[in-house]
Design a protein around this motif. Structure first.
Motif, short mmCIF file in Angstrom:
data_model
loop_
_atom_site.label_atom_id
_atom_site.label_comp_id
_atom_site.label_asym_id
_atom_site.label_seq_id
_atom_site.Cartn_x
_atom_site.Cartn_y
_atom_site.Cartn_z
N VAL A 177 2.68 24.48 10.89
CA VAL A 177 2.34 23.90 9.90
C VAL A 177 2.59 22.36 9.68
N GLY A 178 1.76 21.51 8.91
CA GLY A 178 2.12 19.79 8.28
C GLY A 178 2.69 19.57 7.39
N LEU A 179 3.07 19.69 6.69
CA LEU A 179 3.49 19.21 5.70
C LEU A 179 3.41 18.01 5.15
N ASP A 180 3.19 17.43 3.50
CA ASP A 180 3.61 15.77 3.11
C ASP A 180 3.71 15.86 2.72
N LEU A 181 4.59 14.69 2.30
CA LEU A 181 6.00 14.59 1.80
C LEU A 181 6.08 13.66 1.20
N GLY A 182 6.36 12.72 -0.04
CA GLY A 182 6.59 11.47 0.42
C GLY A 182 7.64 10.73 -0.47
N ILE A 183 8.36 9.81 -0.49
CA ILE A 183 9.13 8.67 -1.11
C ILE A 183 9.18 7.68 -1.92
N ARG A 200 1.01 -1.45 -0.07
CA ARG A 200 0.35 0.30 0.28
C ARG A 200 0.70 1.51 -0.01
N PRO A 201 0.59 1.57 -0.43
CA PRO A 201 1.46 3.24 -0.74
C PRO A 201 1.10 3.94 0.29
N PHE A 202 2.19 5.00 1.12
CA PHE A 202 2.58 5.38 1.71
C PHE A 202 3.25 7.48 2.10
N ASP A 203 2.53 8.32 2.69
CA ASP A 203 3.35 9.65 2.69
C ASP A 203 3.78 10.22 3.82
N ILE A 204 4.07 10.83 4.24
CA ILE A 204 4.46 11.44 5.35
C ILE A 204 3.85 12.27 6.26
N ARG A 205 3.86 12.79 7.37
CA ARG A 205 3.73 14.09 7.16
C ARG A 205 4.86 15.05 8.33
N VAL A 206 4.94 15.62 8.06
CA VAL A 206 6.19 16.29 9.14
C VAL A 206 5.39 17.68 9.44
N THR A 207 5.95 17.95 11.22
CA THR A 207 4.94 19.00 11.86
C THR A 207 6.35 19.56 11.68
N VAL A 208 6.13 21.14 11.57
CA VAL A 208 7.09 22.01 10.98
C VAL A 208 6.77 23.47 12.13
N GLN A 209 7.29 23.86 13.17
CA GLN A 209 6.71 25.06 14.20
C GLN A 209 8.24 25.89 14.73
N VAL A 229 9.49 25.19 5.01
CA VAL A 229 9.14 26.25 5.69
C VAL A 229 9.17 28.00 5.59
N HIS A 230 10.47 27.67 5.43
CA HIS A 230 12.08 29.01 5.34
C HIS A 230 10.82 29.76 3.90
N ARG A 231 10.60 29.00 3.06
CA ARG A 231 9.82 29.97 2.20
C ARG A 231 9.03 30.44 1.45
N LEU A 232 8.11 29.42 2.46
CA LEU A 232 6.98 29.49 2.55
C LEU A 232 6.72 30.81 3.85
N ALA A 233 7.44 31.42 4.73
CA ALA A 233 7.12 31.94 5.65
C ALA A 233 7.89 33.69 4.88
N GLN A 234 8.72 33.32 4.00
CA GLN A 234 8.24 34.93 3.13
C GLN A 234 7.15 35.28 2.75
N HIS A 235 6.70 34.21 1.86
CA HIS A 235 5.34 35.09 1.32
C HIS A 235 3.71 35.12 2.56
N LEU A 236 3.46 34.61 3.51
CA LEU A 236 2.56 33.56 4.10
C LEU A 236 2.59 34.85 5.42
N PRO A 237 2.02 35.66 6.23
CA PRO A 237 2.11 36.19 7.00
C PRO A 237 1.74 35.15 8.47
N ARG A 238 2.92 36.16 9.17
CA ARG A 238 2.75 35.20 10.96
C ARG A 238 3.13 33.56 10.41
N LEU A 239 3.55 32.93 9.89
CA LEU A 239 3.83 31.60 9.86
C LEU A 239 4.49 30.87 10.92
#
Length: 375
Positions: free
Chosen positions: A308-314, A221-230, A295-305
């Motif tokens: 977040v939870g990122l979904d990444l795949g392998i 079964r396929p899987f992906d990964i939740r990464v909590t970044v804060q 997240v460093h890239r996103l924080a340059q454009h999204l106010p007061r970030l």
């Protein structure tokens, strides 16, 4: 002790007196608040009175929660998903009056996030090919690849995702039942035709179209990964934790809310044929490095970030690919994966960040300095 606001959606808020708050753990907020000498105040946007600077909020009193009127806390963690422009305007008014609302915006268009990340050349190798959701772009990707995913641009927890797949000389469309998450349908398409309901969906709701990521498999079964970044104390971004989400047997979608299974990531990687045991630590380090870069890239454009939870795949070849960003990370997956300490830490980090922000406000000599950045 200082107050910190936690802004919740109405359904979660109404459940506080009977402790039925669905995916939010009020107990974890309280425990984290004690660690940083903070009193969490649970509130809704509609109960904030901007003109008087006060709010109605649930605050713990002994063993129960009581609604009370109190001065609006200067720092608020936004845990809501607002759609209406009116609500966005109210939040902007609070920000302009000097209240610090982190994760001010939680609902991000998938096309917008992809456009931000696409600007960073270092992230290009980790981004799937993504086009605006229209019939022309769908046909373009169908010609280029035999596997296409169609997603609503602003949906969450896997709702509304469809998959076009070419197999045995014909195309099929897999889509979820509109109200029953466990029920999926597979339609065999006529040559050169796309179903009418797909046309209608694209006309009424913005979508994106992506090449399907050939995800690595665990137990077939396929899987992906939740990464909590804060952000934590000091305002520094860090990876709080990550877990694997394994898709159920009846679909390709791995979201826990759609029947996916949350598991410890090292355990899943050890059961993945394409990943050798010697590569597990390297993969996890690379997942962390890429998550911080994103997240460093996103924080340059999204106010007061700040949370977040990122979904990444392998992929089958071991390549790490970005899937999507969630502005309101649903942290209960850590609990379901047996990672209780990490689950609690996902609540502690926002409280640590709030404590740091309050200290910055106090040291600046004013609690209302909207023109002065805090990080």
């Amino acid at each position: 002790m200082l107050h910190v606001g936690v802004m919740l959606n109405p359904a979660t808020y109404r459940g506080i007196p009977v402790m039925r708050t669905r995916y939010e753990s009020i107990a974890n907020y309280e425990e984290a608040g004690l660690s940083y000498e903070l009193i969490p105040c649970f509130l809704r946007l509609k109960d904030i009175h901007i003109s008087t600077g006060t709010c109605r909020a649930f605050v713990k009193n002994g063993n129960e929660y009581r609604q009370m009127t109190l001065p609006l806390p200067p720092v608020i963690h936004n845990r809501t998903l607002y759609r209406q422009n009116e609500n966005a305007r109210d939040i902007n008014r609070l920000v302009h009056k000097g209240f610090y609302i982190f994760n001010e915006q939680n609902r991000f268009g998938k096309d917008h996030i992809h456009a931000i990340l696409q600007e960073d050349p270092l992230l290009h190798p980790h981004l799937p090919k993504t086009l605006q959701g229209n019939l022309s772009s769908i046909r373009t990707l169908m010609e280029q690849t035999g596997d296409v995913v169609i997603k609503p641009s602003s949906s969450s927890i896997g709702r509304g995702i469809m998959r076009l797949r070419h197999s045995s000389g014909s195309w099929t469309l897999q889509c979820a039942h509109p109200t029953i998450s466990e029920r999926w349908s597979t339609l065999r398409l006529k040559v050169g035709e796309l179903p009418l309901f797909l046309h209608k969906r694209l006309m009424h709701v913005p979508h994106i179209v992506q090449e399907t990521i050939p995800l690595a498999l665990c137990d077939s079964r396929p899987f992906d990964i939740r990464v909590t970044v804060q952000r934590g104390y000091g305002g520094i971004w860090g990876v709080t934790g990550m877990f694997a989400k394994i898709a159920p047997s009846h679909t390709f979608v791995s979201n826990v809310a759609q029947g996916g299974t949350a598991c410890s990531l090292p355990e899943v990687l050890s059961r993945t044929e394409t990943v050798q045991n010697s590569n597990i630590a390297r993969l996890m380090n690379e997942l962390e490095r890429l998550s911080l870069q994103i997240v460093h890239r996103l924080a340059q454009h999204l106010p007061r970030l700040a949370d977040v939870g990122l979904d990444l795949g392998i992929t089958h070849e071991g390549k790490i690919v970005f899937i999507e960003c969630n502005g309101r990370d649903q942290r209960y997956g850590f609990s379901q994966a047996g990672m209780s300490n990490v689950w609690k830490e996902t609540y502690a980090q926002p409280m640590a960040y709030a404590r740091w922000l309050l200290e910055r406000m106090s040291s600046s000599g004013t609690e209302r300095s909207p023109g002065r950045p805090l990080y």
